[in-house]
Every structure is written in structure tokens, then in C-alpha cells.
Design a protein around this motif. Structure first.
Motif, mmCIF file in Angstrom:
data_model
loop_
_atom_site.group_PDB
_atom_site.id
_atom_site.type_symbol
_atom_site.label_atom_id
_atom_site.label_comp_id
_atom_site.label_asym_id
_atom_site.label_seq_id
_atom_site.Cartn_x
_atom_site.Cartn_y
_atom_site.Cartn_z
ATOM 1 N N CYS A 1 0.372 -1.659 0.480
ATOM 2 C CA CYS A 1 0.341 0.032 0.183
ATOM 3 C C CYS A 1 0.355 1.347 -0.109
ATOM 4 N N LEU A 2 2.269 1.723 0.723
ATOM 5 C CA LEU A 2 3.100 3.016 0.646
ATOM 6 C C LEU A 2 3.682 3.027 -0.693
ATOM 7 N N LYS A 3 3.460 1.409 -1.460
ATOM 8 C CA LYS A 3 4.497 1.831 -2.789
ATOM 9 C C LYS A 3 3.364 2.993 -3.391
ATOM 10 N N GLN A 4 2.193 2.587 -3.314
ATOM 11 C CA GLN A 4 1.154 2.953 -4.043
ATOM 12 C C GLN A 4 0.912 4.334 -3.689
ATOM 13 N N GLN A 5 1.646 5.017 -2.217
ATOM 14 C CA GLN A 5 1.569 6.094 -2.414
ATOM 15 C C GLN A 5 2.412 7.176 -2.809
ATOM 16 N N PRO A 6 1.653 8.499 -3.428
ATOM 17 C CA PRO A 6 1.805 9.553 -4.301
ATOM 18 C C PRO A 6 3.248 9.942 -4.060
ATOM 19 N N SER A 7 4.221 10.286 -5.085
ATOM 20 C CA SER A 7 5.913 10.406 -4.058
ATOM 21 C C SER A 7 5.546 12.295 -3.791
ATOM 22 N N PRO A 8 6.015 13.047 -3.356
ATOM 23 C CA PRO A 8 6.598 12.765 -1.605
ATOM 24 C C PRO A 8 5.303 12.151 -0.880
ATOM 25 N N ARG A 9 6.240 11.143 0.104
ATOM 26 C CA ARG A 9 5.214 10.256 0.695
ATOM 27 C C ARG A 9 6.043 10.126 2.165
ATOM 28 N N VAL A 10 5.061 10.430 3.119
ATOM 29 C CA VAL A 10 5.054 10.645 4.277
ATOM 30 C C VAL A 10 5.434 9.657 4.737
ATOM 31 N N LEU A 11 6.567 9.373 6.261
ATOM 32 C CA LEU A 11 6.303 7.721 6.844
ATOM 33 C C LEU A 11 7.034 8.583 7.938
ATOM 34 N N HIS A 12 6.936 6.811 8.351
ATOM 35 C CA HIS A 12 7.462 7.300 9.657
ATOM 36 C C HIS A 12 7.748 6.269 11.024
ATOM 37 N N THR A 13 8.539 5.810 11.400
ATOM 38 C CA THR A 13 9.020 5.006 12.233
ATOM 39 C C THR A 13 9.385 5.045 13.642
ATOM 40 N N HIS A 14 9.579 3.998 13.930
ATOM 41 C CA HIS A 14 10.216 3.951 15.954
ATOM 42 C C HIS A 14 10.895 2.736 15.670
ATOM 43 N N LEU A 15 11.119 2.525 15.168
ATOM 44 C CA LEU A 15 12.461 1.782 14.811
ATOM 45 C C LEU A 15 14.276 1.991 14.713
ATOM 46 N N HIS A 16 15.433 0.818 15.582
ATOM 47 C CA HIS A 16 16.172 1.732 16.231
ATOM 48 C C HIS A 16 16.849 1.630 14.518
ATOM 49 N N TYR A 17 17.600 2.689 14.659
ATOM 50 C CA TYR A 17 18.412 2.814 13.455
ATOM 51 C C TYR A 17 19.357 1.857 13.095
ATOM 52 N N ASN A 18 19.090 0.970 13.328
ATOM 53 C CA ASN A 18 20.350 -0.400 13.002
ATOM 54 C C ASN A 18 18.828 -1.329 12.056
ATOM 55 N N ASN A 19 18.249 -1.501 12.332
ATOM 56 C CA ASN A 19 16.562 -2.269 12.238
ATOM 57 C C ASN A 19 16.383 -1.566 11.036
ATOM 58 N N ILE A 20 16.034 0.343 11.042
ATOM 59 C CA ILE A 20 15.318 0.815 9.557
ATOM 60 C C ILE A 20 16.207 -0.136 8.753
ATOM 61 N N PRO A 21 15.358 0.260 7.528
ATOM 62 C CA PRO A 21 15.538 -0.964 5.783
ATOM 63 C C PRO A 21 16.758 0.112 5.556
#
Length: 321
Positions: free
Chosen positions: A105-125
Motif C-alpha cells: 500500500c505504501l508503494k502506491q502512495q504518490p511522491s513525496p511519501r510521508v512515512l515514519h518509524t519507531h525502529l532502532h537505527y540499525n533496524n531501519i531498512p
């Protein structure tokens, strides 16, 4: 109400219903040594995240839970969508949310995409760091973060409850809460303070500006929130979306805690009650014992003492008893 909003609210109700039927031990799972909530995260999605493809126009908000995420997320959305003449989305684009189809679903969002994460730096894609995608990193002082997280755990059926603050404090200090250790999460970012595509801001700097604005608004009825407006302007310029003064002021005007709390009750159903509580600085003084103060002070110094990031958090200003 549009179909996307109806679907979102339906999913919120489904998550809460699912959580209410699980035992406390079933509400969390461990992935690579870190706890995550079972009802909104999945092993399949974490595995799929390894192949997540960021694009250069992405805007990514990185936070530790209960650091003012939804407040700053809205500000970013308003900036991006004002500049691109699009309607802000009320959905939560947490990249680690849900099953692998969420990433589709995120792939279908028009650019620019606004995303967020709580992931630790080392676990961010890793793709996020291989592009020029803007990373806005938000931190809040650890004592208020811990208290807010305690109430978040106890106000949402997605998490096991804690009978006492003292019990939760032990888990927080040892990193045995969802999304792991606050201190480990911060420490890695200290190495990236000067990265061109990274901007690190604090909840307190933005909130202090907002507090002064609301106070003077009551007194003068025309105070323009100079500090918050300056913060919004700085974020917009970092993201590459210079807005005019009228647009910046409009974003600041609608970004009060009370306005967001009311608005999210209409868009996020019962989840809004867990997202918004007090939104104040210094509430930790109503919870921390002298021994807990000392323990937190010692740990902060151990991890972030004498670092640039530690100085930026102004620990002595906001966390000294």
C-alpha cells in the motif's frame, strides 16, 4: 467520510477487538531481541522490510514511542501537502505496521511519501540511508517519555498493563518494552547529527514555543507563536518545501495539542484516547522517586554524557529534580 477513512476505523476496531481476546503474554513478540506489539506488527512484515525500497523524495519521521510522534507527524504532513497541494492523510504510515501487504500500500502512495518509524537505527531498512530521503528525527526527554509510555501501555488493549509505575520503570530502564531501549535508540543517532539529510529536533524545543504561544494568546489575543512558527519554518526548509509566512502560520495555528486531540477523536476512533493524554513537560515529577531520578540520571550520563546529542536534549533543564 471517505472509504479509506471507513476502512481505517474498521481496522482500528478490529485491532482492539483482537487485542482484547489475547492474554498478556500474547500481546508482544520478540524480533532480533526487541519487543513489538503482536496486534499491529508481524514477523512477515519485518522480513519484508528488508526489501523495502525508499525513494529520494521520501520524508521519514523517526521517533522513539511517546516522544510527540503524532504532533510532529501532522506538522510534516501539513508542510508537504500544503506545498504539493494535496490533502493530508489521517492514516498512520508506520512502516513496520501490519502485514507485508501494508508495504504494498505504501508503494502506491504518490511522491513525496510521508512515512515514519519507531525502529532502532540499525533496524531501519538500509535503502532509506542509500537515498537522499530526508530523515527528521524527534527525541523527548527520557523521564517524560517513560511516564507517557507507561500510560500508553495501560490505556491501550494492544499492550499488557502494568499494575504500578515502579513495575513499568524497571522494564523501561532495561529496554524490555516495545521498540526496545530508549537509550540505545538515541545513542546511534549521535553519530549522524551532522548528516546533510538528517535533522534532529526535540519535543521540548517545539513544545516550549507552543506553550509560550498559547500563554500569550490568552493574554494578548494576538501573539503569533514566534518560536513554533520558527520551528515549522525550519522543518519546512530542511524538507525542501519553503512556504510563505501565511502558510507557516496556518500550520502552527492548527497544531495545538487540544486541536489535535479533538481532531484525532474524529479520525482515529478509540485509538485517539491512547495517543493523547497531557502533552506537557515535567509530568515525570509526579511519578519518579528519588532513587529512580538517580538511576535515570546515571544511565543518561553513561549513554549520552559529553555527547552533542546529550547537550541538545538539555537534560539538566528538563530532567533534574
Amino acid at each position: 467520510m471517505n472509504e479509506n477513512r471507513k476502512l481505517f476505523l474498521k481496522n482500528v476496531d478490529k485491532i482492539y477487538d483482537s487485542a482484547s481476546k489475547r492474554s498478556p503474554g500474547e500481546l508482544q513478540f520478540t524480533y532480533e531481541g526487541i519487543l513489538y506489539p503482536t496486534t499491529i506488527c508481524s514477523l512477515g512484515n519485518f522480513q519484508a522490510l528488508e526489501g523495502f525500497e525508499a525513494i529520494k523524495d521520501d520524508v521519514i519521521l523517526v521517533t522513539y514511542p511517546k516522544s510527540g510522534t503524532m504532533w510532529v507527524y501532522q506538522i510534516i504532513q501539513e508542510i508537504v501537502y500544503t506545498a504539493t497541494n494535496r490533502s493530508p492523510s489521517s492514516d498512520i504510515s508506520l512502516i513496520e505496521l501490519g502485514a507485508p501487504d501494508h508495504l504494498e500500500c505504501l508503494k502506491q502512495q504518490p511522491s513525496p511519501r510521508v512515512l515514519h518509524t519507531h525502529l532502532h537505527y540499525n533496524n531501519i531498512p538500509t535503502s532509506i540511508f542509500k537515498t537522499t530521503a530526508k530523515k527528521l528525527v524527534l527525541f523527548r526527554n527520557p523521564k517524560d517519555t517513560a511516564v507517557s509510555y507507561f500510560h500508553f501501555y495501560n490505556s491501550s488493549p494492544m499492550f499488557p498493563t502494568f499494575s504500578t509505575w515502579d513495575e513499568f520503570f524497571k522494564h523501561f530502564m532495561s529496554g524490555k518494552v516495545c521498540w526496545g531501549s530508549y537509550f540505545e535508540s538515541l545513542l546511534t543517532w549521535n553519530k549522524h547529527l551532522d548528516d546533510e539529510d538528517v535533522m534532529i529536533i526535540t519535543y521540548e524545543d517545539l513544545k516550549e514555543g507552543l506553550f509560550r504561544w498559547e500563554l500569550f494568546l490568552l493574554v494578548l489575543n494576538r501573539w503569533k507563536g514566534r518560536n513554533l512558527v520558527a520551528g515549522v519554518k525550519q522543518i519546512a526548509e530542511f524538507l525542501g518545501f519553503p512556504l510563505n509566512q501565511k502558510q507557516i502560520q496556518a500550520i502552527a495555528d492548527q497544531s495545538t495539542f487540544q486541536n489535535m486531540k479533538v481532531n484525532y477523536q474524529g479520525t482515529h476512533s478509540q485509538f485517539a484516547q491512547a495517543l493523547f493524554r497531557k502533552g506537557v513537560i515535567g509530568d515525570w515529577r509526579n511519578y519518579f522517586s528519588p532513587a529512580q531520578n538517580q538511576e535515570m540520571d546515571t544511565k543518561f550520563k553513561e549513554y549520552l554524557g559529553e555527547t552533542k546529542l546529550g547537550a541538545k536534549l538539555k537534560y539538566d533543564t528538563y530532567c533534574k529534580a
